[in-house]
Design a protein around this motif. Sequence first.
Motif, PDB file in Angstrom:
ATOM      1  N   THR A  68     -16.906  34.048  42.448  1.00 43.20           N
ATOM      2  CA  THR A  68     -17.993  33.921  43.162  1.00 43.20           C
ATOM      3  C   THR A  68     -18.785  32.769  42.287  1.00 43.20           C
ATOM      4  N   VAL A  69     -19.205  33.165  41.144  1.00 45.42           N
ATOM      5  CA  VAL A  69     -19.838  32.187  40.478  1.00 45.42           C
ATOM      6  C   VAL A  69     -19.395  30.880  40.137  1.00 45.42           C
ATOM      7  N   ARG A  70     -18.034  30.782  39.883  1.00 49.88           N
ATOM      8  CA  ARG A  70     -17.320  29.621  40.051  1.00 49.88           C
ATOM      9  C   ARG A  70     -17.260  28.684  40.900  1.00 49.88           C
ATOM     10  N   ARG A  71     -17.250  29.371  42.272  1.00 49.16           N
ATOM     11  CA  ARG A  71     -17.169  28.587  43.451  1.00 49.16           C
ATOM     12  C   ARG A  71     -18.506  27.863  43.657  1.00 49.16           C
ATOM     13  N   ARG A  72     -19.842  28.935  43.485  1.00 49.43           N
ATOM     14  CA  ARG A  72     -21.112  28.317  43.426  1.00 49.43           C
ATOM     15  C   ARG A  72     -21.522  27.074  42.417  1.00 49.43           C
ATOM     16  N   ALA A  73     -20.886  27.283  41.146  1.00 47.19           N
ATOM     17  CA  ALA A  73     -20.950  26.371  40.368  1.00 47.19           C
ATOM     18  C   ALA A  73     -20.331  25.021  40.452  1.00 47.19           C
ATOM     19  N   ALA A  74     -19.181  25.032  41.705  1.00 49.24           N
ATOM     20  CA  ALA A  74     -18.382  24.163  41.702  1.00 49.24           C
ATOM     21  C   ALA A  74     -17.347  23.853  40.528  1.00 49.24           C
ATOM     22  N   LEU A  75     -17.059  24.778  39.994  1.00 47.79           N
ATOM     23  CA  LEU A  75     -16.072  24.783  38.628  1.00 47.79           C
ATOM     24  C   LEU A  75     -14.826  25.180  39.059  1.00 47.79           C
ATOM     25  N   ARG A  76     -13.882  24.295  38.620  1.00 44.65           N
ATOM     26  CA  ARG A  76     -12.453  24.545  39.145  1.00 44.65           C
ATOM     27  C   ARG A  76     -11.957  25.559  38.026  1.00 44.65           C
ATOM     28  N   PRO A  77     -11.104  26.447  38.363  1.00 45.41           N
ATOM     29  CA  PRO A  77     -10.739  27.420  37.462  1.00 45.41           C
ATOM     30  C   PRO A  77      -9.836  26.759  36.225  1.00 45.41           C
ATOM     31  N   ALA A  78      -9.787  27.386  35.259  1.00 47.31           N
ATOM     32  CA  ALA A  78      -9.154  26.772  33.942  1.00 47.31           C
ATOM     33  C   ALA A  78      -8.889  28.012  32.742  1.00 47.31           C
ATOM     34  N   PRO A  79      -7.857  27.610  32.283  1.00 46.03           N
ATOM     35  CA  PRO A  79      -7.681  28.575  30.919  1.00 46.03           C
ATOM     36  C   PRO A  79      -8.980  28.569  30.208  1.00 46.03           C
ATOM     37  N   ALA A  80      -8.951  29.939  29.555  1.00 43.88           N
ATOM     38  CA  ALA A  80     -10.125  29.907  28.653  1.00 43.88           C
ATOM     39  C   ALA A  80     -10.089  29.096  27.194  1.00 43.88           C
ATOM     40  N   GLY A  81     -11.071  28.457  27.055  1.00 43.75           N
ATOM     41  CA  GLY A  81     -10.976  27.597  25.800  1.00 43.75           C
ATOM     42  C   GLY A  81     -10.691  28.299  24.486  1.00 43.75           C
ATOM     43  N   GLU A  82     -10.515  27.585  23.173  1.00 42.56           N
ATOM     44  CA  GLU A  82     -10.316  28.115  22.201  1.00 42.56           C
ATOM     45  C   GLU A  82     -11.497  28.813  21.457  1.00 42.56           C
ATOM     46  N   ARG A  83     -11.802  29.829  21.039  1.00 38.26           N
ATOM     47  CA  ARG A  83     -12.942  30.342  20.447  1.00 38.26           C
ATOM     48  C   ARG A  83     -13.182  29.571  19.108  1.00 38.26           C
ATOM     49  N   PRO A  84     -14.504  29.667  18.971  1.00 38.05           N
ATOM     50  CA  PRO A  84     -14.798  28.372  17.578  1.00 38.05           C
ATOM     51  C   PRO A  84     -14.697  29.360  16.288  1.00 38.05           C
ATOM     52  N   ALA A  85     -14.461  28.806  15.428  1.00 35.35           N
ATOM     53  CA  ALA A  85     -14.292  29.348  14.095  1.00 35.35           C
ATOM     54  C   ALA A  85     -15.725  30.127  13.769  1.00 35.35           C
ATOM     55  N   PRO A  86     -15.539  31.321  13.202  1.00 39.67           N
ATOM     56  CA  PRO A  86     -16.834  31.793  12.803  1.00 39.67           C
ATOM     57  C   PRO A  86     -17.830  31.235  11.977  1.00 39.67           C
ATOM     58  N   ALA A  87     -18.967  31.467  12.002  1.00 40.67           N
ATOM     59  CA  ALA A  87     -19.860  30.565  11.237  1.00 40.67           C
ATOM     60  C   ALA A  87     -19.682  30.966   9.578  1.00 40.67           C
ATOM     61  N   PRO A  88     -19.976  29.806   8.815  1.00 46.38           N
ATOM     62  CA  PRO A  88     -19.664  30.051   7.367  1.00 46.38           C
ATOM     63  C   PRO A  88     -20.885  31.062   6.853  1.00 46.38           C
ATOM     64  N   ALA A  89     -20.372  31.745   5.819  1.00 47.54           N
ATOM     65  CA  ALA A  89     -21.577  32.684   5.110  1.00 47.54           C
ATOM     66  C   ALA A  89     -22.560  31.866   4.416  1.00 47.54           C
ATOM     67  N   ASP A  90     -23.776  32.657   4.195  1.00 50.73           N
ATOM     68  CA  ASP A  90     -24.639  31.702   3.371  1.00 50.73           C
ATOM     69  C   ASP A  90     -25.341  32.655   2.525  1.00 50.73           C
ATOM     70  N   PRO A  91     -24.937  32.449   1.184  1.00 48.06           N
ATOM     71  CA  PRO A  91     -25.318  33.657   0.413  1.00 48.06           C
ATOM     72  C   PRO A  91     -26.232  33.718  -0.436  1.00 48.06           C
ATOM     73  N   ARG A  92     -27.290  32.793   0.155  1.00 49.83           N
ATOM     74  CA  ARG A  92     -28.793  32.899  -0.181  1.00 49.83           C
ATOM     75  C   ARG A  92     -29.738  34.045   0.162  1.00 49.83           C
ATOM     76  N   PRO A  93     -30.559  34.286  -0.575  1.00 52.04           N
ATOM     77  CA  PRO A  93     -31.444  35.587  -0.137  1.00 52.04           C
ATOM     78  C   PRO A  93     -32.189  35.274   1.132  1.00 52.04           C
ATOM     79  N   PRO A  94     -32.281  36.471   1.787  1.00 47.73           N
ATOM     80  CA  PRO A  94     -33.213  36.471   3.143  1.00 47.73           C
ATOM     81  C   PRO A  94     -34.481  36.421   2.696  1.00 47.73           C
ATOM     82  N   LEU A  95     -35.385  35.920   3.804  1.00 48.32           N
ATOM     83  CA  LEU A  95     -36.869  35.726   3.464  1.00 48.32           C
ATOM     84  C   LEU A  95     -37.318  37.154   3.157  1.00 48.32           C
TER      85      LEU A  95
END
Length: 587
Positions: A68-95
């Motif tokens: 229903t959400v896809r139909r209301r958004a006029a979005l054609r069904p498609a396979p799921a995209g590839e997940r992005p790679a995880p964010a890199p680590a930041d070793p600096r200390p937190p505030l």
Amino acid sequence: MTRTTPKTSPTPTTSPAPAAAATPAAPAPWSDLVSAALLGTGRRTPPVAARPGQGPGAALLDAAAVSTVRRRAALRPAPAGERPAPAPADPRPPLPSAARRRLSLLLADRGAGGGGSRRGTAPDLTELLPQWLTAAVDHGYRAPEVLLPALLDAARARTDLRPAALALAGPRALWLARLNDEWKFALRGTGSRAGLPGDGDPVAVRRTWEEGLFAERVALLTALRRHDPSAGLALLTTTWSTERAEDRLMFLDSLRADLSAADEPFLEQALSDRSRNVRATAAELLSTLPGSALAARMAQRAHTCIGLDRTAGAPVIAVEAPHECDPGMQRDGVAPKPPSGRGERSWWLSQLVEATPLDGWHARFAGRDAAAIIALPVGDDWRTELHDAWCRAAVRQRNADWARALLGAPAAPSQAAEVAPAGSSRDLTKLLTVLPEDERARWVAEFIAAHGLSEAFRMLGVCAVPWAEPLGGAVVDALDIARDAGSYPWSFSGVMGLAERCLDPAAADRLDMLTAVTDEPEGASPGSGGYWSEAFQRLVGTLRLRATMRTELTPPPTGDDTGPAPDRKTEAAPTTPHGAAPGPRVP
């Protein structure tokens, strides 16, 4: 007659298939979902995959909601995209906790505007954000993950925040920028190793250079030049001949920060570029290398035009401007056509002098130093033209001796007129940037003491923050004198805004005496006493807030992240100082 309905055997019920087997390549058509709902899941297996532990009815409803959400958004069904790679680590200390809360307040207040002509006594958090960010970076902290979107939004809206904001956000800002087009600015010109793909992997670097967006390529070249100038230049040469003229110009600008003699052969070739702007930029870069062949050619031309008049009784500088702009001069970056209202010969001469190494003039004028050369009279009314060109050369070549001589004594009676003499294009503020920071502050302090604040606003903007003494004292004394003289208070609002951000916070206690409302002198603007009192109260309050912010950024003891308690009065105060100033180093 009564009609009897024959009995029919029920339709066999098919048990749901395992989730893995029921997973379709694409979402089920809407008609199939409707059929399964009308017949019931007991009679028709829904054409959807069920999650572990989920019944077929719940799976059908989930699929219908998504469809229903896809139909209301006029979005054609498609396979799921590839997940992005995880964010890199930041070793600096937190505030520390208090600093983390302060950053949240500063980012939340950045959209507040100061309404009305009077700002009241509240500090302006909006203009304190740049120096807070810079101080946090100097302490080596990383930004809290939850505040990264707000921090990137603030940097997108204000370009002056970008260097410090991106440094505090670290590699995760680049990771987010690749997922949101509104933050693509973060990929340009970071100059850090985080901008290098694959941690400097040559294959990944080459692929980004050949296939990446222009902003990514500029960021890549800037990062490479900062860490390995020769590798950056080698990468640029691989595609130089096929680049567009406007792109070649931007790439040349990336060479400016780490320019060295190793870049001269490439820049010499760029002097023959088909783009006039590229040729001019290459010539400018070469002229900043005193030992370059172009600098030697320009010096030979300029020395032919300028020298001592041997026939005069007293030493006088004689000037004979070029009579033509030959092809050699044009190839070396001399523009043949002058701007409107400028004579051709003076235009050609100024370009020659600007590109000539300043150290070569000592031998040309019998071993005189810069101050002695500047003091020589110049014949035929060429003094302003010649000194303006020397000013631009001192800024381009970062020559402190010549900048010092051209600035002269700040307290000299004639110095105020020298800020913008008739017909001059010199900029003494740019000359000040060539001097060491402490000397620059002393020069401006003496200038203010002798001539007041009217000509010093732009000079204050290039002084290191916090203002060292005697500069801070000179500014406060000049403001106090202006108040006692009954001057229009709003005429000094820009200087007051600079003082709020640039005075040493330690000066707050001794400025308390200036917050009282004084009697208005005869002829003063009505209400000026109250305005001056508000302005000094705001100045003192801002200095104390900056001191609190500095304390909050102090690293907590080991194992304790409580941080100092924030100042509740200043934390809740509305804000907004105005007036441009460079990002301070310490709040």
